[in-house]
Design an enzyme around this catalytic site. Structure first.
Site, mmCIF file in Angstrom:
data_model
loop_
_atom_site.group_PDB
_atom_site.id
_atom_site.type_symbol
_atom_site.label_atom_id
_atom_site.label_comp_id
_atom_site.label_asym_id
_atom_site.label_seq_id
_atom_site.Cartn_x
_atom_site.Cartn_y
_atom_site.Cartn_z
ATOM 1 N N LYS A 65 -0.125 31.581 0.631
ATOM 2 C CA LYS A 65 -0.010 30.675 1.090
ATOM 3 C C LYS A 65 1.258 30.114 1.467
ATOM 4 C CE LYS A 65 -1.425 25.656 0.876
ATOM 5 N NZ LYS A 65 -1.980 25.195 -0.499
ATOM 6 N N GLU B 48 4.553 38.410 -7.721
ATOM 7 C CA GLU B 48 2.878 39.034 -7.772
ATOM 8 C C GLU B 48 3.026 40.237 -7.179
ATOM 9 O OE1 GLU B 48 2.878 35.887 -9.925
ATOM 10 O OE2 GLU B 48 1.540 36.214 -11.474
ATOM 11 N N GLY C 241 -5.319 26.529 -2.932
ATOM 12 C CA GLY C 241 -5.374 28.360 -2.869
ATOM 13 C C GLY C 241 -6.902 28.338 -3.326
ATOM 14 N N ARG C 242 -7.487 27.267 -4.542
ATOM 15 C CA ARG C 242 -9.020 28.180 -5.061
ATOM 16 C C ARG C 242 -10.513 26.898 -3.902
ATOM 17 N NH1 ARG C 242 -5.381 24.655 -8.095
ATOM 18 N NH2 ARG C 242 -6.264 22.277 -8.506
ATOM 19 N N GLU D 228 -8.216 24.783 -12.583
ATOM 20 C CA GLU D 228 -7.281 24.587 -12.817
ATOM 21 C C GLU D 228 -7.618 23.108 -12.045
ATOM 22 O OE1 GLU D 228 -5.113 28.081 -10.491
ATOM 23 O OE2 GLU D 228 -5.129 26.794 -9.238
ATOM 24 N N HIS E 1 -27.389 40.448 -24.516
ATOM 25 C CA HIS E 1 -27.176 40.991 -25.290
ATOM 26 C C HIS E 1 -25.829 41.347 -25.857
ATOM 27 C CE1 HIS E 1 -30.849 43.547 -24.445
ATOM 28 N NE2 HIS E 1 -30.919 42.922 -22.804
ATOM 29 N N LYS F 168 5.430 29.795 -12.446
ATOM 30 C CA LYS F 168 6.244 31.321 -11.608
ATOM 31 C C LYS F 168 7.161 30.716 -11.948
ATOM 32 C CE LYS F 168 2.312 30.345 -8.012
ATOM 33 N NZ LYS F 168 2.517 29.900 -6.172
HETATM 34 C C1 G6Q Z 1 -4.289 27.517 -6.326
HETATM 35 C C2 G6Q Z 1 -3.351 27.880 -6.626
HETATM 36 C C3 G6Q Z 1 -2.824 29.124 -7.817
HETATM 37 C C4 G6Q Z 1 -2.196 29.822 -5.841
HETATM 38 C C5 G6Q Z 1 -1.841 30.904 -6.619
HETATM 39 C C6 G6Q Z 1 -1.354 31.942 -5.187
HETATM 40 O O1 G6Q Z 1 -5.425 26.927 -5.695
HETATM 41 O O2 G6Q Z 1 -1.896 26.952 -6.406
HETATM 42 O O3 G6Q Z 1 -3.535 30.171 -7.964
HETATM 43 O O4 G6Q Z 1 -3.873 30.162 -5.468
HETATM 44 O O5 G6Q Z 1 -1.070 30.926 -7.319
HETATM 45 O O6 G6Q Z 1 -0.146 31.507 -4.485
HETATM 46 P P1 G6Q Z 1 0.341 31.900 -3.422
HETATM 47 O O7 G6Q Z 1 -0.828 31.742 -2.384
HETATM 48 O O8 G6Q Z 1 1.338 30.763 -2.504
HETATM 49 O O9 G6Q Z 1 1.018 33.145 -3.298
#
Ligand code: G6Q
Length: 541
Positions: free
Chosen positions: A208, A214, A269-270, A355, A386, A506
């Protein structure tokens, strides 16, 4: 300290008193009191059947929970979300994942601008691209067709796509290989690429912000791998596309914005697996199935928005979660899909729920004096039976369970599906009713073993059944949990749509990385534990 406004509500206080009275009543008793309890406390809509009769509730519990929802203004808050009000207050953003699945032609205005039209514009571009890749007309730099797709992202830009790909694998193009890279641990990327031909590999960089450490690190490494293998910088144009809201950074990375699929700051994001972040899903299952999945999401959105609370699936799930969490003191929820294709569903839900509702202050910034989001965890059945089910059956903690199953198997194999579902149903029954000492004795168990082989029961669970795992069913299931999380967040009065804890992560590593890699021994000013760990790593690396 004075009690919070939530705990002072008459409905909350009534629930507390009610819990004290109902608390000792065993599910055996509740079922004996109402021979039709299984039907009384179940509801079916949009293709999902929810049986919540094995929750430790009665009709009064539900009435009081609904009163609580009204007192917390759930109807108004729901409308505010659907109408694009800026309900994510700490980030001053609208929360409009429901617009991602609104049908073409519907209108949702944000700042007098129709976002649904934009959504469909992107969906159409995604579909055209997916068709080209799937049909083999999108060619790599050397003229070969794409055989492998690697989606690079993390958190909300990874867990949804991975979960959806696994869930809908049966519908996927089997001549394409899909892999997902998220961890900054180089092993993730190396294992994903080591047996692939770069000339046939397409990378989707999902971020986003397009600034996530990462993802950007992996994307750069992937680009190096691709350019080195194909011997030409220009290869990037045919082997990299981006999903992002940040066109400037995408361009800087070297991806033509013509190959960028956008989304918007009002998609968390989620909550983004049904936006362009789901491009890998669309490449796997095709645009038509993707639209079916969106229709499933939308069906649940409509159900949530318009169904009376007595029969409203996400409202019921959310309120029952409040009951278990705040009045029966259950700290966790186990989500147990009896469906191999849903193997990543618990991991996906962990982010969605934890989250969103892992917050300790209200929207107004006051510290809460009640428990918020429970810990989510789980594994597919029957595997969990199990291992950790022992604790659920006979441990000292209450673990409310969500059992999820489908009546029809996508891979019928002898009697295996019947066996699978028999286990699902039997587990819920055993948890609820247990096995008394007398029953154990009657089986001829030696007296010394009777306590060990007895089960107290009275352990709550939901059972969610659908006919078949289809893209539509997956959409309804995910939206069910999304809205249930929202319901809980409204009751707790928290911001379910920010994630400052993630933002911290971050930032944190930035100073440490410099200290770990500095040529000269750095001057360390952390605590003694952190200082020692840094020195030890420097010695050993
Ligand atoms: C989700 C969070 C988090 C995010 C990641 C990746 O709701 O905000 O999990 O999706 O940190 O972020 P980017 O999409 O900006 O790389």
């Amino acid at each position: 300290m004075s009690q919070s406004a939530l705990r002072r509500l008459p409905a909350w206080q009534a629930l507390q008193q009610h819990a004290a009275v109902l608390g000792d009543k065993h599910l055996r008793q509740l079922f004996a009191d109402d021979p039709r309890r299984g039907e009384t406390f179940s509801v079916e809509d949009v293709g999902l059947y929810l049986d919540y009769s094995k929750q430790r509730i009665d009709a009064d519990t539900l009435r009081l929970l609904r009163e609580l929802a009204t007192a917390c203004e759930l109807p108004q808050r729901t409308e505010a979300m659907f109408r694009g009000k800026r309900i994510n207050r700490t980030e001053d953003r609208a929360v409009l994942h429901v617009a991602l699945r609104a049908p073409r032609g519907e209108q949702i205005l944000l700042d007098r601008h129709d976002v649904v039209a934009e959504v469909h514009e992107v969906l159409d571009r995604m579909a055209a691209f997916a068709d080209r890749v799937r049909s083999g007309s999108w060619l790599g730099h050397t003229g070969k067709r794409i055989r492998s797709v690697i989606s690079i992202g993390i958190g909300g830009s990874d867990l949804g796509p991975v979960m959806a790909y696994e869930a809908l694998r049966d519908y996927s193009a089997r001549d394409l290989t899909f892999r997902f890279v998220s961890n900054v641990d180089g092993t993730d990327l190396l294992e994903a690429t080591h047996d692939l031909d770069a000339a046939e590999t397409l990378f989707i960089v999902c971020s986003k912000t397009f600034t996530t450490l990462e993802t950007l690190t992996n994307a750069h490494a992937a680009r190096d791998w691709c350019v080195q293998a194909l011997g030409d910088e220009k290869a990037v144009a045919k082997h990299f596309v981006a999903v992002s809201t940040n066109a400037v950074e995408v361009k800087k990375f070297g991806i033509d914005t013509a190959h960028m699929f956008g989304f918007w700051d009002w998609v968390g994001g989620r909550y983004s697996m049904d936006s362009a972040i789901g491009l890998s899903t669309m490449l796997a299952i095709g645009p038509e199935h993707f639209r079916e999945m969106l229709a499933g999401f939308h069906a649940m959105d409509e159900h949530f928005r318009h169904t009376p609370y007595e029969r409203n699936l996400p409202v019921l799930m959310g309120l029952l979660a409040i009951w278990n969490n705040n009045f029966l003191d259950a700290a966790t929820v186990a989500v147990l899909p009896y469906e191999q294709y849903l193997k990543r569903f618990p991991a996906y839900l962990q982010q969605l729920t934890m989250e969103s509702n892992g917050k300790h202050v209200t929207l107004e910034g006051t510290t809460v004096d009640y428990a918020t989001g429970p810990i989510f965890w789980g594994e597919p059945g029957t595997n969990g039976q199990h291992s950790f089910y022992q604790l659920i059956h006979q441990g000292t903690r209450i673990v409310p369970c969500d059992f999820i199953g489908f009546a029809q198997s996508l891979n019928p194999l002898g009697q295996q599906h019947d066996l699978l579902i028999a286990n699902l149903i039997a587990q819920g029954e055993a948890l609820a009713f247990g096995k008394s000492a007398d029953e154990v004795r009657a089986e001829g168990t030696p007296e010394a073993l009777v306590p060990h082989r007895s089960f107290a029961g009275n352990r709550p669970s939901n059972t969610i059944l659908a006919q078949k795992l289809t893209p539509h069913a997956l959409g309804t299931l995910v939206a069910l949990y999304e809205h249930s999380v929202f319901v809980q967040g409204v009751i707790w009065g928290i911001d379910s749509f920010d994630q400052w804890g993630v933002e911290l992560g971050k930032q944190l590593a930035k100073t440490t990385i410099a200290e770990l890699t500095a040529k000269d021994e750095p001057k360390l000013a952390h605590d003694s534990s952190t200082n020692t760990l840094i020195r030890r790593y420097r010695q050993w690396r």
